[in-house]
Scaffold this motif. Structure first.
Motif, PDB file in Angstrom:
ATOM      1  N   CYS A  27      52.718 -32.669  77.451  1.00  0.00           N
ATOM      2  CA  CYS A  27      53.017 -31.975  78.707  1.00  0.00           C
ATOM      3  C   CYS A  27      52.850 -30.469  78.555  1.00  0.00           C
ATOM      4  O   CYS A  27      52.323 -29.797  79.443  1.00  0.00           O
ATOM      5  CB  CYS A  27      54.438 -32.305  79.164  1.00  0.00           C
ATOM      6  N   ARG A  28      53.279 -29.929  77.424  1.00  0.00           N
ATOM      7  CA  ARG A  28      53.189 -28.487  77.191  1.00  0.00           C
ATOM      8  C   ARG A  28      51.740 -28.017  77.100  1.00  0.00           C
ATOM      9  O   ARG A  28      51.446 -26.856  77.380  1.00  0.00           O
ATOM     10  CB  ARG A  28      53.945 -28.106  75.913  1.00  0.00           C
ATOM     11  N   GLU A  29      50.849 -28.906  76.720  1.00  0.00           N
ATOM     12  CA  GLU A  29      49.439 -28.542  76.661  1.00  0.00           C
ATOM     13  C   GLU A  29      48.846 -28.320  78.054  1.00  0.00           C
ATOM     14  O   GLU A  29      47.790 -27.713  78.190  1.00  0.00           O
ATOM     15  CB  GLU A  29      48.658 -29.614  75.897  1.00  0.00           C
ATOM     16  N   TYR A  30      49.546 -28.814  79.066  1.00  0.00           N
ATOM     17  CA  TYR A  30      49.076 -28.628  80.445  1.00  0.00           C
ATOM     18  C   TYR A  30      49.744 -27.447  81.142  1.00  0.00           C
ATOM     19  O   TYR A  30      49.148 -26.846  82.041  1.00  0.00           O
ATOM     20  CB  TYR A  30      49.334 -29.899  81.257  1.00  0.00           C
ATOM     21  N   GLY A  31      50.982 -27.130  80.774  1.00  0.00           N
ATOM     22  CA  GLY A  31      51.656 -26.049  81.482  1.00  0.00           C
ATOM     23  C   GLY A  31      52.952 -25.649  80.804  1.00  0.00           C
ATOM     24  O   GLY A  31      53.537 -26.421  80.039  1.00  0.00           O
ATOM     25  N   ALA A  32      53.407 -24.437  81.097  1.00  0.00           N
ATOM     26  CA  ALA A  32      54.624 -23.910  80.486  1.00  0.00           C
ATOM     27  C   ALA A  32      55.856 -24.425  81.214  1.00  0.00           C
ATOM     28  O   ALA A  32      55.778 -25.004  82.294  1.00  0.00           O
ATOM     29  CB  ALA A  32      54.589 -22.382  80.501  1.00  0.00           C
ATOM     30  N   GLY A  33      56.999 -24.199  80.605  1.00  0.00           N
ATOM     31  CA  GLY A  33      58.267 -24.619  81.172  1.00  0.00           C
ATOM     32  C   GLY A  33      59.239 -24.917  80.054  1.00  0.00           C
ATOM     33  O   GLY A  33      59.045 -24.504  78.907  1.00  0.00           O
ATOM     34  N   LEU A  34      60.298 -25.632  80.372  1.00  0.00           N
ATOM     35  CA  LEU A  34      61.300 -26.049  79.394  1.00  0.00           C
ATOM     36  C   LEU A  34      61.222 -27.563  79.271  1.00  0.00           C
ATOM     37  O   LEU A  34      61.314 -28.283  80.273  1.00  0.00           O
ATOM     38  CB  LEU A  34      62.702 -25.623  79.846  1.00  0.00           C
ATOM     39  N   TYR A  35      61.056 -28.043  78.034  1.00  0.00           N
ATOM     40  CA  TYR A  35      60.840 -29.472  77.813  1.00  0.00           C
ATOM     41  C   TYR A  35      61.981 -30.026  76.958  1.00  0.00           C
ATOM     42  O   TYR A  35      62.138 -29.639  75.795  1.00  0.00           O
ATOM     43  CB  TYR A  35      59.477 -29.702  77.164  1.00  0.00           C
ATOM     44  N   PRO A 233      50.913 -36.273  82.809  1.00  0.00           N
ATOM     45  CA  PRO A 233      51.375 -35.013  82.191  1.00  0.00           C
ATOM     46  C   PRO A 233      50.708 -33.792  82.792  1.00  0.00           C
ATOM     47  O   PRO A 233      51.231 -32.684  82.678  1.00  0.00           O
ATOM     48  CB  PRO A 233      50.994 -35.201  80.717  1.00  0.00           C
ATOM     49  N   TRP A 234      49.548 -34.005  83.456  1.00  0.00           N
ATOM     50  CA  TRP A 234      48.868 -32.874  84.100  1.00  0.00           C
ATOM     51  C   TRP A 234      49.640 -32.353  85.319  1.00  0.00           C
ATOM     52  O   TRP A 234      49.273 -31.318  85.877  1.00  0.00           O
ATOM     53  CB  TRP A 234      47.453 -33.265  84.516  1.00  0.00           C
ATOM     54  N   LEU A 235      50.715 -33.025  85.719  1.00  0.00           N
ATOM     55  CA  LEU A 235      51.546 -32.504  86.805  1.00  0.00           C
ATOM     56  C   LEU A 235      52.055 -31.109  86.467  1.00  0.00           C
ATOM     57  O   LEU A 235      52.248 -30.277  87.366  1.00  0.00           O
ATOM     58  CB  LEU A 235      52.723 -33.450  87.071  1.00  0.00           C
ATOM     59  N   PHE A 236      52.236 -30.824  85.181  1.00  0.00           N
ATOM     60  CA  PHE A 236      52.731 -29.507  84.800  1.00  0.00           C
ATOM     61  C   PHE A 236      51.672 -28.425  85.005  1.00  0.00           C
ATOM     62  O   PHE A 236      52.013 -27.257  85.213  1.00  0.00           O
ATOM     63  CB  PHE A 236      53.258 -29.542  83.359  1.00  0.00           C
ATOM     64  N   ALA A 237      50.406 -28.796  84.952  1.00  0.00           N
ATOM     65  CA  ALA A 237      49.352 -27.847  85.319  1.00  0.00           C
ATOM     66  C   ALA A 237      49.405 -27.572  86.817  1.00  0.00           C
ATOM     67  O   ALA A 237      49.247 -26.429  87.261  1.00  0.00           O
ATOM     68  CB  ALA A 237      47.985 -28.410  84.930  1.00  0.00           C
TER      69      ALA A 237
END
Length: 369
Positions: A27-35, A233-237
Motif C-alpha cells: 500500500c505504501r508503494e502507492y501512496g503516503a499515509g499512516l499504515y 492497494p492502488w486506492l492509496f494512490a
C-alpha cells in the motif's frame, strides 16, 4: 499524529490477517499515509508470545511504525506500552475499542469497553502515561457504541481527550451493526464538534471521492480506510491524488492487477520467509483482486489454491492482460458485509457505567483478532 505529520491525512485501518508488513509495504508503494499493523493483544506482548513478536514487524524505512493494541486490563495495557517504549517497537500506539466480534465483546473488550467509562479511562490514561517519556503518541479507535440504545462515542471521545490522546478515530457504526448498513457520518461530525484533538472518520470509504465527501460532511481531520482497499492497494494512490485536488484515478487493466498480485506475493514470501506460508496467506486476497473481472470460475479456484510462486506465475499468465478495469464495481462494498446481530457481553455488563472491575478472563492470548 503527535510529532508525526500524516500527509495526506489517510490511515490504513488495522485488519486481522490483512495488514501485515507485506500488505502495508504494498500500500505504501502507492501512496503516503499512516499504515497500522494487525491488532496485537497486550497480554501476548507482555508474555512475549513468539507469534505476537513475529507480527510486530516493520519494513525498513516504515515510519512512523504504527501498532494497534487490544487490552481490557489497565495494568497489563500500561505494561505493554512500557515494553513498546523501552524496546523501541513502534512510534505510534493505537488502542482498539472498535472490534465488534463476539469473542472480544463477550469479554468486555473492543466496542463493548467504552460503556464502562471508568475502566476505559484507566486504560487510556495508563497507556498515554507510559508512552509519554518517549514522546510516542497514543490514539484510540472506537465505534458509536454497543447499539443505538447504548451509545458511548461522545463520552469516550471526551475521556480520551482528557487523558491526553493525540487523536480519536470513529467508525460510524455500532457494534450491533457489525459491517451492515451505512456508516453514520453525522456521528463523526458530532464528535468533531465536541473535541479539540484531531478526529478521524471511518466507514464506507470505498473510493477516494468518498473520503473527500466524508471530510466535507463531517469536518473531520482525516480518514481511516479499511475494507475499501482490499484487493485495491492502488486506492492509496487515488487518495493521494484526491487530496492534491487531482482528478486522476487508477483504473488498472487485468494485466496491471496481475502485476500487483505478483508483487504482493513476492512481499509475502520475503516477510514469511516461507513460500508455502506466504502463498497460503495470499489466497484470501484473490477474490478481492479479481472482483468484477471476467475470469472463469476454474481459474479463480486454482489461483485461490496456489502453493508456490511458480504456480502463481503460470496462472496469472492465463489472464487477459488487456481486459479493462470493471468500472461497475466502483463504490461497491468489499470484504465483510454481514447483517446486524446481537452483541454478546459479560454478565451484568450494562448494569453500571462506573464499574471499573476487569472482567475475569478478559484478556485474549492470541494477537491478530
Amino acid at each position: 499524529m503527535g510529532r508525526y505529520p500524516i500527509d495526506p491525512p489517510v490511515v490504513l485501518a488495522p485488519m486481522a490477517g490483512i495488514t501485515n508488513v507485506a500488505f502495508r509495504q504494498l500500500c505504501r508503494e502507492y501512496g503516503a499515509g499512516l499504515y497500522v499493523c494487525e491488532m496485537i493483544t497486550t497480554v501476548a506482548l507482555v508474555e512475549r508470545n513468539p507469534k505476537t513478536r513475529r507480527m510486530i514487524a516493520f519494513a525498513a524505512g516504515e515510519r512512523p511504525r504504527s501498532l494497534q493494541l487490544y487490552g481490557v486490563d489497565p495494568a497489563i495495557t500500561r505494561k505493554a506500552v512500557e515494553i513498546i517504549v523501552s524496546e523501541d517497537l513502534a512510534d505510534h500506539v493505537d488502542l482498539n475499542f472498535g472490534c465488534p466480534v463476539p469473542k472480544v465483546t463477550r469479554k468486555g473488550g473492543g466496542s463493548a469497553l467504552p460503556w464502562r467509562r471508568r475502566l476505559f479511562a484507566k486504560i487510556v490514561r495508563g497507556a498515554v502515561e507510559a508512552a509519554a517519556p518517549a514522546g510516542v503518541p497514543v490514539t484510540v479507535k472506537m465505534r458509536k457504541g454497543i447499539d443505538d440504545d447504548h451509545l458511548t462515542y461522545v463520552d469516550a471521545g471526551l475521556i480520551a481527550q482528557d487523558a491526553g490522546v493525540a487523536a480519536v478515530a470513529l467508525h460510524g457504526r455500532t457494534a450491533a451493526q457489525r459491517y451492515s448498513g451505512t456508516a453514520d457520518w453525522d456521528a463523526i461530525a458530532d464528535l468533531k464538534q465536541r473535541l479539540d484533538v484531531p478526529v478521524l472518520g471511518n466507514g464506507d470509504i470505498w473510493e477516494a471521492d468518498d473520503a473527500l465527501r466524508m471530510l466535507d460532511h463531517t469536518g473531520a481531520d482525516g480518514v481511516v480506510v479499511g475494507r475499501g482497499c482490499l484487493g485495491r492497494p492502488w486506492l492509496f494512490a487515488d487518495l493521494a491524488a484526491a487530496f492534491r485536488n487531482d482528478p486522476t484515478r487508477v483504473m488498472p487493466s487485468l494485466g496491471q492487477v496481475a502485476a500487483t498480485m505478483r508483487r504482493h506475493a513476492e512481499l509475502l514470501i520475503q516477510a514469511f520467509q516461507s513460500e508455502r506460508d506466504a502463498c497460503t496467506d495470499f489466497r484470501k486476497h484473490v477474490a478481492w483482486y479479481l472482483k468484477g473481472f471476467p475470469v472463469g470460475a476454474d481459474l479463480r479456484r486454482r489461483l485461490a489454491m496456489i502453493s508456490s510462486q511458480i504456480e502463481l506465475d503460470d496462472l496469472l499468465a492465463q489472464l487477459d492482460p488487456d481486459e479493462p478495469f470493471p468500472a461497475h464495481t466502483l463504490g461497491q462494498p468489499r470484504g465483510r458485509t454481514n447483517s446486524p446481530g446481537k452483541v454478546f457481553l459479560p454478565e451484568g455488563w450494562l448494569a453500571s457505567r462506573d464499574d471499573d472491575a476487569v472482567p475475569e478472563g478478559a484478556e485474549l492470548p492470541d494477537s491478530g483478532g
